[in-house]
Structure formats: structure tokens, C-alpha cells
Design a protein around this motif. Structure first.
Motif, PDB file in Angstrom:
ATOM      1  N   THR A   1     -24.696  27.906 -20.294  1.00  0.00           N
ATOM      2  CA  THR A   1     -23.667  27.085 -19.650  1.00  0.00           C
ATOM      3  C   THR A   1     -24.350  26.184 -18.624  1.00  0.00           C
ATOM      4  OG1 THR A   1     -23.225  28.801 -17.988  1.00  0.00           O
ATOM      5  CG2 THR A   1     -21.869  28.835 -19.976  1.00  0.00           C
ATOM      6  N   PRO A   2     -23.669  25.127 -18.148  1.00  0.00           N
ATOM      7  CA  PRO A   2     -24.325  24.130 -17.290  1.00  0.00           C
ATOM      8  C   PRO A   2     -24.776  24.684 -15.942  1.00  0.00           C
ATOM      9  CG  PRO A   2     -22.353  23.211 -18.300  1.00  0.00           C
ATOM     10  CD  PRO A   2     -22.324  24.684 -18.575  1.00  0.00           C
ATOM     11  N   LEU A   3     -25.915  24.159 -15.493  1.00  0.00           N
ATOM     12  CA  LEU A   3     -26.402  24.423 -14.141  1.00  0.00           C
ATOM     13  C   LEU A   3     -25.798  23.403 -13.190  1.00  0.00           C
ATOM     14  CD1 LEU A   3     -28.573  25.616 -16.171  1.00  0.00           C
ATOM     15  CD2 LEU A   3     -30.212  25.339 -14.307  1.00  0.00           C
ATOM     16  N   SER A   4     -26.018  23.591 -11.899  1.00  0.00           N
ATOM     17  CA  SER A   4     -25.478  22.674 -10.898  1.00  0.00           C
ATOM     18  C   SER A   4     -26.144  21.305 -10.973  1.00  0.00           C
ATOM     19  CB  SER A   4     -25.678  23.250  -9.497  1.00  0.00           C
ATOM     20  OG  SER A   4     -27.058  23.327  -9.188  1.00  0.00           O
ATOM     21  N   ILE A   5     -25.434  20.289 -10.481  1.00  0.00           N
ATOM     22  CA  ILE A   5     -26.043  18.976 -10.275  1.00  0.00           C
ATOM     23  C   ILE A   5     -26.757  19.030  -8.936  1.00  0.00           C
ATOM     24  CG2 ILE A   5     -25.592  16.527  -9.900  1.00  0.00           C
ATOM     25  CD1 ILE A   5     -23.172  16.801 -11.705  1.00  0.00           C
ATOM     26  N   GLN A   6     -28.018  18.596  -8.926  1.00  0.00           N
ATOM     27  CA  GLN A   6     -28.818  18.732  -7.714  1.00  0.00           C
ATOM     28  C   GLN A   6     -29.852  17.625  -7.624  1.00  0.00           C
ATOM     29  OE1 GLN A   6     -32.017  22.096  -8.903  1.00  0.00           O
ATOM     30  NE2 GLN A   6     -29.884  22.807  -9.050  1.00  0.00           N
ATOM     31  N   VAL A   7     -30.417  17.464  -6.443  1.00  0.00           N
ATOM     32  CA  VAL A   7     -31.547  16.569  -6.217  1.00  0.00           C
ATOM     33  C   VAL A   7     -32.582  17.325  -5.393  1.00  0.00           C
ATOM     34  CG1 VAL A   7     -30.134  14.473  -6.289  1.00  0.00           C
ATOM     35  CG2 VAL A   7     -30.580  15.574  -4.111  1.00  0.00           C
ATOM     36  N   HIS A   8     -33.824  16.847  -5.450  1.00  0.00           N
ATOM     37  CA  HIS A   8     -34.905  17.437  -4.675  1.00  0.00           C
ATOM     38  C   HIS A   8     -35.500  16.385  -3.747  1.00  0.00           C
ATOM     39  CE1 HIS A   8     -34.415  20.746  -7.330  1.00  0.00           C
ATOM     40  NE2 HIS A   8     -34.906  20.121  -8.383  1.00  0.00           N
ATOM     41  N   PRO A   9     -35.977  16.790  -2.580  1.00  0.00           N
ATOM     42  CA  PRO A   9     -36.494  15.830  -1.602  1.00  0.00           C
ATOM     43  C   PRO A   9     -37.931  15.409  -1.891  1.00  0.00           C
ATOM     44  CG  PRO A   9     -36.683  18.046  -0.725  1.00  0.00           C
ATOM     45  CD  PRO A   9     -36.011  18.179  -2.068  1.00  0.00           C
ATOM     46  N   SER A  10     -38.342  14.307  -1.283  1.00  0.00           N
ATOM     47  CA  SER A  10     -39.745  13.924  -1.270  1.00  0.00           C
ATOM     48  C   SER A  10     -40.477  14.801  -0.251  1.00  0.00           C
ATOM     49  CB  SER A  10     -39.894  12.459  -0.888  1.00  0.00           C
ATOM     50  OG  SER A  10     -39.469  12.267   0.460  1.00  0.00           O
ATOM     51  N   VAL A  11     -41.793  14.685  -0.199  1.00  0.00           N
ATOM     52  CA  VAL A  11     -42.555  15.452   0.785  1.00  0.00           C
ATOM     53  C   VAL A  11     -42.116  15.107   2.197  1.00  0.00           C
ATOM     54  CG1 VAL A  11     -44.846  15.855   1.749  1.00  0.00           C
ATOM     55  CG2 VAL A  11     -44.559  15.724  -0.723  1.00  0.00           C
ATOM     56  N   GLU A  12     -41.965  13.824   2.473  1.00  0.00           N
ATOM     57  CA  GLU A  12     -41.569  13.397   3.824  1.00  0.00           C
ATOM     58  C   GLU A  12     -40.181  13.902   4.179  1.00  0.00           C
ATOM     59  OE1 GLU A  12     -42.708  11.436   1.424  1.00  0.00           O
ATOM     60  OE2 GLU A  12     -44.743  11.083   2.183  1.00  0.00           O
ATOM     61  N   GLN A  13     -39.243  13.790   3.250  1.00  0.00           N
ATOM     62  CA  GLN A  13     -37.885  14.283   3.497  1.00  0.00           C
ATOM     63  C   GLN A  13     -37.882  15.791   3.706  1.00  0.00           C
ATOM     64  OE1 GLN A  13     -36.219  12.738  -0.110  1.00  0.00           O
ATOM     65  NE2 GLN A  13     -35.337  10.939   0.868  1.00  0.00           N
ATOM     66  N   ALA A  14     -38.684  16.511   2.946  1.00  0.00           N
ATOM     67  CA  ALA A  14     -38.745  17.969   3.078  1.00  0.00           C
ATOM     68  C   ALA A  14     -39.308  18.365   4.437  1.00  0.00           C
ATOM     69  CB  ALA A  14     -39.590  18.565   1.956  1.00  0.00           C
ATOM     70  N   ARG A  15     -40.338  17.692   4.885  1.00  0.00           N
ATOM     71  CA  ARG A  15     -40.936  18.022   6.178  1.00  0.00           C
ATOM     72  C   ARG A  15     -39.966  17.754   7.320  1.00  0.00           C
ATOM     73  NH1 ARG A  15     -46.914  15.371   4.915  1.00  0.00           N
ATOM     74  NH2 ARG A  15     -47.701  17.131   3.668  1.00  0.00           N
ATOM     75  N   ARG A  16     -39.270  16.623   7.263  1.00  0.00           N
ATOM     76  CA  ARG A  16     -38.299  16.315   8.320  1.00  0.00           C
ATOM     77  C   ARG A  16     -37.121  17.289   8.270  1.00  0.00           C
ATOM     78  NH1 ARG A  16     -39.276  10.824   6.686  1.00  0.00           N
ATOM     79  NH2 ARG A  16     -37.305  10.832   5.534  1.00  0.00           N
TER      80      ARG A  16
END
Length: 450
Positions: A129-144
Motif C-alpha cells: 500500500t502507498p507510503l507517505s508523501i515526503q521530502v528530504h532536506p539538503s545538507v545546509e537545510q539539515a544542519r540549520r
């Protein structure tokens, strides 16, 4: 065509989900003091099954040659991620792969890399069955984002925490069966046409995709349910102009079965509906909204927990962080195929083929040997750890003949869903067998720059 001997047995083996209590009691623990007992040769790994609700009871079981499982089996992990760490196994001896690598990181990962754990995680993924809709951050976004959450005092284990580490999370999925996914926004004009064809032209006012998405994700309470109800009604009663969107409408109806009051059931008209054939792969970069809907595949990703969910989930959603990270520009869908890799030589001409991506954290390659006749290839690790996962068939791994005398005489036999790790200290090794095998490692240019 020169061919080597096949593995001693093509017999399918049951995948063990963990050691018995008695075995745990007699296997010695590995610490920094005795980690040097490991030799420069391949070792079998024991992975971890993840029983998420969207998983399949049959897809992974069929690979193992077993009847359907009692619980959904969504993913089989091989890596050092704390959520499902693998163990290294050598006869009666077993130890956490993370502990072994941490004790001798240069020996396992490669000289001077600076890491103490695997930077990637490889898994078999089986979506019923379907998984969630999601996005992942860039390195800079993740660090901040990580810094903000640390300052807030919210524990890393908090269910509503978004950033659990400082890493980005690129990923590639290679289809083992026909595989369906949602990936990246369609062009604004195409979204407008789709909505108009379904009589929903006034549903998302706005001059840009970002403005339209912002309106949708900030809906609250009854407005969310009313939005979803109108989308479902339109998808369930298609008129003539809407028939060109029949696949998308079927997926809207399926998503509504699981999340009837979520506006993101509209996603098949907002995002590209991607259908992968066996052998094709989809690479996802930072900011690209995506969701896996159905199918079986091998996924390789950065070992990170940084996920910003948009919808189709019962887990916490942070709409403001989503809007901060999501890339609302039109996406280009690239169905990737592997290309020949010069880093392995086979008796008979076969070799690994590699999926080229911009990822600096990992590289995915595949070795496909059709039929029942075994092929032998030689591989140089180039001072990099390699993790090997069998999807089909049977293979045997062993250190090359000129390796350490004790290591050269030892081999590891693998069947479908089995995996092995080859330390960087093992300069050369050989693979014998037939079927389909995947290899995860760090790209050579990145490894040399460390």
C-alpha cells in the motif's frame, strides 16, 4: 566463455530475523580490544526486517522461497542505522556491524575517511500500500534544522521532531518488479489542465504551484475533509475530458481508502505518476516530493532520519517546514539504467553495471548473471567497504588467492535476500554464481578525496 564453480548449494535458506537467546549467550562480544580477530575477507550479514503497516506479506517471502508471512514485511535493512542495525556473522561468532566498524574504521571503511559508521543504508523495500508523501532536506537545510531543534530542547526521540541528524538524504530505488511512484511536481499548465478536466479548476487558486500548494497544506479541520471529499467525488465520476487521467483517478480512489480526509489524495494530479519497469531506477534529490505507491525494489540511501512528511500519513506533519524545504519547480523524471563498470573483470565478459547519480554518499551497482551456469568475476575494493545484497539466485564470495593465507581459504555463500560485507582491507575478492546481486559503496572520487 570461461566459468567458475557455482556455490556449493543452490538450496534456498530461510531468512533468520535474529539470533536465538542461546546463541547470544555463547557468541563472544566484539569490542575495541578483540576487533582485530576479523580477517580481510567477505563476511555474512544478518539484516533487520521492518514490519511497517504498508508492507507486503508475500513479496519478500517469495524471494526467500517461503509462504506469506504472518505480519507485513515492508523493508529488510542492511547497514549500521540505529533503527535496525545489521550484525556480522562468522560461524558461531556474531557482533553488531556498527561496533566492529567503530573499533577499526580505517580498516573497514578505508584509510583516512573520517567516518566511524557506514554513510549509507541498503534495503529491500516491499510496498503493498502507498507510503507517505515526503521530502528530504539538503545538507545546509539539515544542519540549520538540526541546530534549531537542538536549541528548542526537543529530544531527538520526540515523535514530532523533524531533524534527527545533520545529514541530507538522497536515495535511489531500483525496481525488482513493476513499481509505481509519485515524483516531483508536474508543470503548472499540466496541473491546471488536469484540475479543469475533472471540474476542479477553482479548487486551487493561485498563479504559481507554490501558492497552490501553500493553500492546500495550510487547510485545517473541516476544510481539509471537504477538500478531500470533493477530489474523491470528481475522481469517482469522470466525465469525457477526464478519461485521459484514468490512472491518476484510480490512484486517488485508492489513496482515499486509506486517508479519506487528507487533501494530498490529489497528489496523482499534482505530481508525476511514474511507472518503473524491472531494471529501471529512480533517484530522488533534496526537496523533491515523492511517494512510493506499490512494488518491490532495492533502495540505497544516505543513513539519515531526516524526513519532512507532507501527507498520506498518521505521523506528525509540519506544513511550515514542508514549505521551507519543498522544491515547487517542475520536476524532470529520469528513469535510470545501469551502465558498464570497468572496476570488475569477469571470466566471459560480464561485469558490474553502475547507476550514475550525483550522490556523494553512495554508489549502487548490479551484477546480473542469467541462467544456471555460474560466472566468476574479480573485484578490487580500491580501499572502500562494499556491501553486497542478493536479490535472486546464489553466489559465493571469497578473498582473492593472493590475500592473507587464512582469509583466502574462507568463503561466504549467499542466497536470495542474503547480504555480505567486504572490508576495505580486503583489496581483492572474487564472486562466483548466477542470479542478481547488488553492490553498495562510496563513489571512488569521493573516497579518494577523504
Amino acid at each position: 566463455m570461461g566459468r567458475g564453480r557455482g556455490p556449493p548449494s543452490g538450496r534456498r535458506r530461510r531468512h533468520r530475523r535474529g539470533p536465538r537467546r542461546a546463541e547470544l549467550g555463547r557468541r563472544p562480544a566484539v569490542t575495541g580490544e578483540n576487533a582485530s580477530i576479523w580477517q580481510p575477507r567477505p563476511y555474512r550479514l544478518r539484516g533487520r526486517i521492518r514490519n511497517y503497516h504498508w508492507g507486503s506479506r508475500s513479496l519478500l517471502a517469495e524471494l526467500r522461497g517461503e509462504p506469506p508471512s504472518a505480519r507485513p514485511e515492508a523493508e529488510l535493512w542492511y547497514g549500521t542505522h540505529p533503527g535496525g542495525p545489521a550484525s556480522i556473522v562468522d560461524g558461531e561468532r556474531s557482533a553488531p556491524l556498527a561496533a566492529v566498524i567503530s573499533a577499526r574504521p580505517d580498516w573497514w571503511l578505508g584509510t583516512g575517511r573520517g567516518d566511524r559508521q557506514l554513510p549509507f543504508l541498503i534495503k529491500l523495500l516491499a510496498a503493498a500500500t502507498p507510503l507517505s508523501i515526503q521530502v528530504h532536506p539538503s545538507v545546509e537545510q539539515a544542519r540549520r534544522g538540526f541546530a534549531r531543534e537542538e536549541e528548542s530542547g526537543r529530544p531527538v526521540t520526540a515523535p514530532d521532531r523533524v531533524y534527527c541528524d545533520r545529514s541530507n538524504k538522497p536515495e535511489i530505488l531500483r525496481a525488482l518488479s513493476p513499481f509505481t511512484a509519485l515524483y516531483g511536481f508536474r508543470p503548472r499548465a499540466q496541473i491546471g489542465t488536469a484540475l479543469a478536466d475533472l471540474g476542479l479548476g477553482d479548487l486551487l487558486p493561485g498563479t504559481t504551484v507554490r501558492a497552490q500548494i501553500e493553500r492546500m497544506v495550510l487547510l485545517e479541520g473541516r476544510a481539509r475533509a471537504d477538500f478531500a471529499a470533493r477530489v474523491l467525488e470528481a475522481a469517482s465520476h469522470q466525465q469525457t475530458p477526464a478519461r485521459r487521467w484514468s490512472k491518476e483517478c484510480r490512484w486517488i480512489q485508492q489513496l482515499a481508502e486509506h486517508y479519506p480526509e487528507d487533501p494530498w489524495i490529489l497528489a496523482p494530479l499534482l505530481l508525476h505518476l511514474v511507472e518503473l519497469d524491472r531494471g529501471e531506477a529512480l533517484f530522488t534529490e533534496a526537496g523533491v516530493p515523492h511517494a512510493y505507491l506499490e512494488g518491490l525494489g532495492v533502495e540505497l540511501m544516505n543513513s539519515s532520519d531526516n524526513v519532512i512528511r507532507a501527507g498520506l500519513t498518521s505521523k506528525p506533519v509540519d506544513p511550515h517546514e514542508l514549505l521551507r524545504v519543498v522544491d515547487s519547480r517542475k520536476a524532470v523524471v529520469v528513469k535510470r539504467r545501469s551502465v558498464p563498470d570497468s572496476g570488475s573483470q569477469a571470466s566471459g565478459g560480464g561485469a558490474f553495471r553502475t547507476f550514475r547519480t550525483p550522490a556523494e554518499e553512495f554508489e549502487l551497482s548490479e551484477l546480473s548473471v542469467p541462467g544456471d551456469d555460474a560466472m566468476e568475476i574479480g573485484v578490487e575494493t580500491a580501499d572502500r567497504l562494499e556491501l553486497l545484497l542478493v536479490a535472486r539466485g546464489a553466489f559465493e564470495l571469497r578473498a582473492d588467492a593472493d590475500a592473507d593465507a587464512d582469509a583466502a581459504g574462507r568463503s561466504v555463500a549467499l542466497g536470495a535476500t542474503d547480504a555480505a560485507v567486504v572490508p576495505a582491507a580486503c583489496a581483492r575478492y572474487r564472486i562466483t554464481g548466477s542470479g542478481l546481486l547488488f553492490r553498495a559503496r562510496t563513489p571512488l572520487a569521493v573516497a579518494r578525496s577523504k
